[in-house]
Design a protein around this motif. Structure first.
Motif, PDB file in Angstrom:
ATOM      1  N   VAL A  17      24.680 -39.754 -18.389  1.00  0.00           N
ATOM      2  CA  VAL A  17      24.035 -39.652 -19.700  1.00  0.00           C
ATOM      3  C   VAL A  17      23.839 -41.063 -20.247  1.00  0.00           C
ATOM      4  N   GLU A  18      22.634 -41.363 -20.677  1.00  0.00           N
ATOM      5  CA  GLU A  18      22.367 -42.649 -21.304  1.00  0.00           C
ATOM      6  C   GLU A  18      23.000 -42.686 -22.695  1.00  0.00           C
ATOM      7  N   PRO A  19      23.648 -43.794 -23.073  1.00  0.00           N
ATOM      8  CA  PRO A  19      24.217 -43.882 -24.430  1.00  0.00           C
ATOM      9  C   PRO A  19      23.132 -43.754 -25.495  1.00  0.00           C
ATOM     10  N   ARG A  20      23.472 -43.100 -26.593  1.00  0.00           N
ATOM     11  CA  ARG A  20      22.548 -42.976 -27.713  1.00  0.00           C
ATOM     12  C   ARG A  20      22.237 -44.353 -28.278  1.00  0.00           C
ATOM     13  N   LYS A  21      20.968 -44.603 -28.596  1.00  0.00           N
ATOM     14  CA  LYS A  21      20.570 -45.904 -29.122  1.00  0.00           C
ATOM     15  C   LYS A  21      20.975 -46.037 -30.587  1.00  0.00           C
ATOM     16  N   LEU A  22      21.613 -47.155 -30.904  1.00  0.00           N
ATOM     17  CA  LEU A  22      22.019 -47.470 -32.255  1.00  0.00           C
ATOM     18  C   LEU A  22      21.195 -48.658 -32.754  1.00  0.00           C
TER      19      LEU A  22
END
Length: 353
Positions: A17-22
């Protein structure tokens, strides 16, 4: 995951899973707090599970289904504030469970709804017998992921130094046959390397793999001996579960009154629950104020179980969480707010208007 006697087991392989963009300029400590909490459910959520028996390749025997039901009961028996309800339709379930042989895995926490919205796709799989001691721990382990808990051996506070060549070679062989990317994702990679809030390393956690001798260089006690966690949920597993999901009563929750701000006096990872009982049927706004990272979720009480209505997560962004929705006089609503982090002032509030 754990067993009483050490054997080389098949083990859990999390989906990539790609980390959520912040926000691009986010402070590293703030990012760490967001990453530590972002996949957890708001407390007092009713979570639904569904066995995908209508798809032949995902079908499990009744004793396997019962083992999963029993594992949900074991988590609930800790006294946590979540409820687990088996449902007859995939469209009603956050957790959709299959039994394809070979690999056991689960999406982590809210990834189940954020990344897998299609009700025909599973969010959890069990690939081996769950009626053995190791199988019972497998069921507890995968449900732990679904509750938002990552692999414990990847805790940056563990201080594990791997013999990486030996790790890659071991997991490329029987019974896992993993490529290097899968091994890195599930073992070598560290979670939240920044100095962030989190529990100390718990080598007996249900979320910990067991490892053969010869894979770990440090701590030195495991250089020439296998690391085999004790079976079942550890004391720290229970402590962490109750930290995020305490079973506090609705009688303790404050009431949100229109146009009166409520100060948020909680620490990161903590949650506040509010009761809303509208005097007039109209569209209401609910919004946080201050430099806060929060998630807010609104439910309606229908006497059976709270029904999800709306939510907003402002973590890692430069705006405040807000919900605008028509609420009906005579009905009761619950607003649940979890704090990721507070800004420089450490202060904030929430208002209904």
């Amino acid at each position: 995951m754990k067993t009483c006697e050490h054997v080389t087991p098949s083990i859990c392989s999390l989906p990539l899973v790609e980390p959520r963009k912040l926000a691009a300029n986010i402070d590293r400590n703030r990012e760490s707090l967001v990453r530590y909490i972002e996949k957890k459910w708001v407390n007092h959520t009713s979570l639904h599970f569904y066995f995908m028996q209508d798809q032949p390749q995902l079908k499990g025997a009744e004793n396997q289904l019962q083992a999963v039901r029993d594992a949900f009961k074991d988590w609930k028996a800790l006294g946590i504030g979540l409820d687990f309800i088996e449902v007859a339709r995939a469209s009603e379930a956050e957790f959709r469970i299959g039994f394809t042989p070979g690999s056991s895995w689960s999406y982590v926490g809210r990834d189940c709804i954020d990344l897998v919205p299609n009700p025909q796709e599973q969010t959890m799989n069990f690939g081996w017998d769950l009626t053995t001691p190791y199988g019972r721990d497998t069921a507890l382990h995968e449900i732990g992921h679904a509750l938002g808990f990552p692999h414990e051996h990847q805790n940056h506070k563990a201080g594990i130094v791997w013999d990486e060549d030996a790790v890659y070679a071991s997991f490329a062989a029987y019974p896992n046959y993993w490529d290097r990317a899968t091994t890195y994702h599930n073992i070598i990679r560290k979670i939240s390397p920044q100095d962030a809030t989190g529990s100390p390393w718990d080598k007996d956690s249900i979320m910990h793999y067991q490892f053969d001798a010869g894979l770990i260089l440090s701590p030195t006690e495991f250089r020439n001996a296998p690391l085999v966690p004790a079976p079942g949920l550890s004391d720290m597993d229970i402590q962490e579960a109750l930290k995020f999901y305490p079973n506090n009563s609705a009688s303790q929750w404050p009431k949100l009154t229109p146009f009166l701000s409520h100060k948020l006096d909680i620490m990161p990872s903590e949650q506040l629950d509010f009761i809303i009982e509208p005097d007039i049927s109209r569209t209401y706004n609910i919004q946080t104020f201050g430099s806060l990272d929060t998630v807010i979720v609104l439910f309606e009480d229908d006497d059976a179980e709270p029904i999800y209505l709306a939510g907003d997560d402002d973590s890692g962004t430069n705006y405040n969480a807000k919900i605008a929705l028509r609420l009906i006089n005579g009905r009761r609503y619950y607003l649940r707010l979890r704090l990721y982090s507070a800004g420089a002032s450490g202060e904030g509030g929430i208002m209904l208007w």
